[in-house]
Design a protein around this motif. Structure first.
Motif, mmCIF file in Angstrom:
data_model
loop_
_atom_site.group_PDB
_atom_site.id
_atom_site.type_symbol
_atom_site.label_atom_id
_atom_site.label_comp_id
_atom_site.label_asym_id
_atom_site.label_seq_id
_atom_site.Cartn_x
_atom_site.Cartn_y
_atom_site.Cartn_z
ATOM 1 N N LEU A 184 53.893 13.896 82.775
ATOM 2 C CA LEU A 184 54.282 13.665 81.393
ATOM 3 C C LEU A 184 53.080 13.380 80.502
ATOM 4 O O LEU A 184 52.999 13.868 79.368
ATOM 5 N N HIS A 185 52.143 12.595 80.999
ATOM 6 C CA HIS A 185 50.990 12.252 80.146
ATOM 7 C C HIS A 185 50.072 13.448 79.948
ATOM 8 O O HIS A 185 49.527 13.639 78.854
ATOM 9 N N ALA A 186 49.885 14.262 80.970
ATOM 10 C CA ALA A 186 49.091 15.473 80.797
ATOM 11 C C ALA A 186 49.748 16.400 79.786
ATOM 12 O O ALA A 186 49.066 17.091 79.016
ATOM 13 N N ASN A 187 51.068 16.416 79.759
ATOM 14 C CA ASN A 187 51.775 17.292 78.836
ATOM 15 C C ASN A 187 51.801 16.737 77.417
ATOM 16 O O ASN A 187 51.828 17.500 76.453
ATOM 17 N N MET A 188 51.799 15.416 77.271
ATOM 18 C CA MET A 188 51.576 14.856 75.936
ATOM 19 C C MET A 188 50.179 15.214 75.451
ATOM 20 O O MET A 188 49.959 15.468 74.262
ATOM 21 N N ASP A 189 49.230 15.256 76.363
ATOM 22 C CA ASP A 189 47.845 15.563 75.995
ATOM 23 C C ASP A 189 47.646 16.992 75.498
ATOM 24 O O ASP A 189 46.606 17.297 74.907
ATOM 25 N N VAL A 190 48.623 17.868 75.720
ATOM 26 C CA VAL A 190 48.506 19.207 75.144
ATOM 27 C C VAL A 190 48.332 19.091 73.631
ATOM 28 O O VAL A 190 47.592 19.858 73.009
ATOM 29 N N GLU A 228 51.045 25.415 62.883
ATOM 30 C CA GLU A 228 52.350 25.660 63.483
ATOM 31 C C GLU A 228 52.306 25.402 64.996
ATOM 32 O O GLU A 228 53.209 24.756 65.550
ATOM 33 N N LEU A 229 51.250 25.872 65.646
ATOM 34 C CA LEU A 229 51.114 25.629 67.077
ATOM 35 C C LEU A 229 50.833 24.159 67.344
ATOM 36 O O LEU A 229 51.345 23.584 68.320
ATOM 37 N N LEU A 230 50.033 23.527 66.506
ATOM 38 C CA LEU A 230 49.795 22.091 66.634
ATOM 39 C C LEU A 230 51.119 21.336 66.628
ATOM 40 O O LEU A 230 51.355 20.456 67.464
ATOM 41 N N MET A 231 51.999 21.676 65.686
ATOM 42 C CA MET A 231 53.263 20.967 65.580
ATOM 43 C C MET A 231 54.179 21.239 66.764
ATOM 44 O O MET A 231 54.938 20.358 67.186
ATOM 45 N N ASP A 232 54.133 22.430 67.324
ATOM 46 C CA ASP A 232 54.911 22.702 68.535
ATOM 47 C C ASP A 232 54.449 21.796 69.681
ATOM 48 O O ASP A 232 55.271 21.284 70.452
ATOM 49 N N CYS A 233 53.140 21.591 69.771
ATOM 50 C CA CYS A 233 52.584 20.692 70.791
ATOM 51 C C CYS A 233 52.991 19.252 70.508
ATOM 52 O O CYS A 233 53.320 18.489 71.429
ATOM 53 N N PHE A 234 52.966 18.866 69.234
ATOM 54 C CA PHE A 234 53.350 17.507 68.860
ATOM 55 C C PHE A 234 54.829 17.262 69.159
ATOM 56 O O PHE A 234 55.198 16.192 69.672
ATOM 57 N N ASP A 235 55.683 18.226 68.828
ATOM 58 C CA ASP A 235 57.112 18.062 69.097
ATOM 59 C C ASP A 235 57.369 17.821 70.582
ATOM 60 O O ASP A 235 58.196 16.974 70.954
#
Length: 314
Positions: A216-222, A236-243
């Protein structure tokens, strides 16, 4: 090279500000009031992108924004050249005029590559290697429990939250499970007595080899790797990662030892078989999304800054 007139890119900019503001503005308001939120503050306090930076819209590399003189002092932006404007489809006269005015702005790839070379190299490696690793789905979020282990001796990390099972119950969960945390930035917050209980001892040096897409933490780090590539990649890609990171943070804390029911979060009781099943089911969906996002980030990065012979792609 794509050219966007002001009336077009400003619509995209406003859409991004609305999308990002749904997260950033409540955080800023809480901060002004001196309030904390145990779930929603994390992506703005643990990570280093400030709310104002988060709300800035970037089109990504190889895009020219017309009538964008306000970006002249934005880091890693520069005026577009006449050749670039011609390549974007403008006629010679218009291209010459806009180049002389210096109001058509684009991302400065050369400056970014020169100043962020080591960061680009590491990001390319960590994104590619993590996406290619098999996922480990047997961790059950026990990293958060290890961070609250022996709280009577160590004090609780989130001192304004109660432990759902109390101190002894939390310790019993830690001691009755095998802990196999692969993520250094989670492991480094383990309580001292919990660190020897981890089957692995991740370090910053081994991070690129140990991270895997079920974590989970590695995936938040995306999200972190995405904002470190701004403005090369699109908002747009940044926000997909943030979501994705936002949804993961919710699961991370629902499965944590803290009692968050008064905040509106029902616990995922990973100390039970049912809770483990629910956790793993959602974890698998997050892992699949994280791999796709890593691949999209790599695609945008490699399109903007192709790997060279001395800096190969992973």
């Amino acid at each position: 090279m794509q050219i966007l007139p002001a009336q077009q890119w400003q619509v995209l900019e406003r859409a991004h500000q609305e999308r990002s503001g749904r997260y950033a503005l409540p955080f800023a308001q809480r901060r002004e009031r001196g309030e904390k939120h145990p779930v929603e503050d994390f992506l703005f306090t643990y990570y280093t992108l400030k709310p104002g930076q988060f709300m800035r819209w970037h089109p990504g590399a190889d895009v020219i924004l017309l009538d964008a003189a306000s970006r002249a002092d934005w880091k890693f932006y520069r005026p577009a050249t006449e050749a670039e404007l011609l390549a974007g489809g403008l006629d010679a006269g218009e291209a010459a005029r806009l180049a002389s005015e210096g109001t058509a702005m684009t991302v400065d790839l050369d400056a970014f590559a020169a100043q962020r070379a080591s960061a680009v190299d590491f990001t390319r490696i960590i994104l590619g290697k993590t996406a290619a690793q098999p996922g480990f789905f047997g961790c059950f979020g026990l990293h958060e429990w290890a961070m609250a282990y022996k709280s009577v001796e160590n004090n609780i990390r989130h001192d304004y939250l109660d432990l759902r099972l109390g101190a002894d119950g939390t310790d019993a969960v830690v001691e009755s499970h095998n802990i196999r945390c692969t993520h250094f930035d989670a492991f480094r917050f383990f309580m001292p007595q919990a660190r020897p209980l981890n089957e692995l001892q991740p370090t910053r040096e081994t991070q690129r080899d140990m991270e895997q897409p079920a974590c989970l933490h590695a995936n938040m780090d995306v999200y972190k790797w995405a904002y470190k590539l701004l403005p090369l990649i699109s908002s747009e890609l940044l926000m997909d990662c943030f979501d994705l990171a936002w949804e993961i943070r919710e699961l991370d804390m629902k499965a944590a030892p803290y009692d968050l029911q008064s905040w509106g979060y029902e616990p995922v009781k990973i100390e039970t078989a049912e809770g483990k099943l629910a956790y793993t089911r959602t974890q698998r969906a997050f892992a699949a999304r994280s791999v796709q996002l890593r691949q999209q980030l790599l695609a945008q990065l490699n399109a903007a800054l192709p790997a060279s012979a001395d800096r190969p792609a992973v």
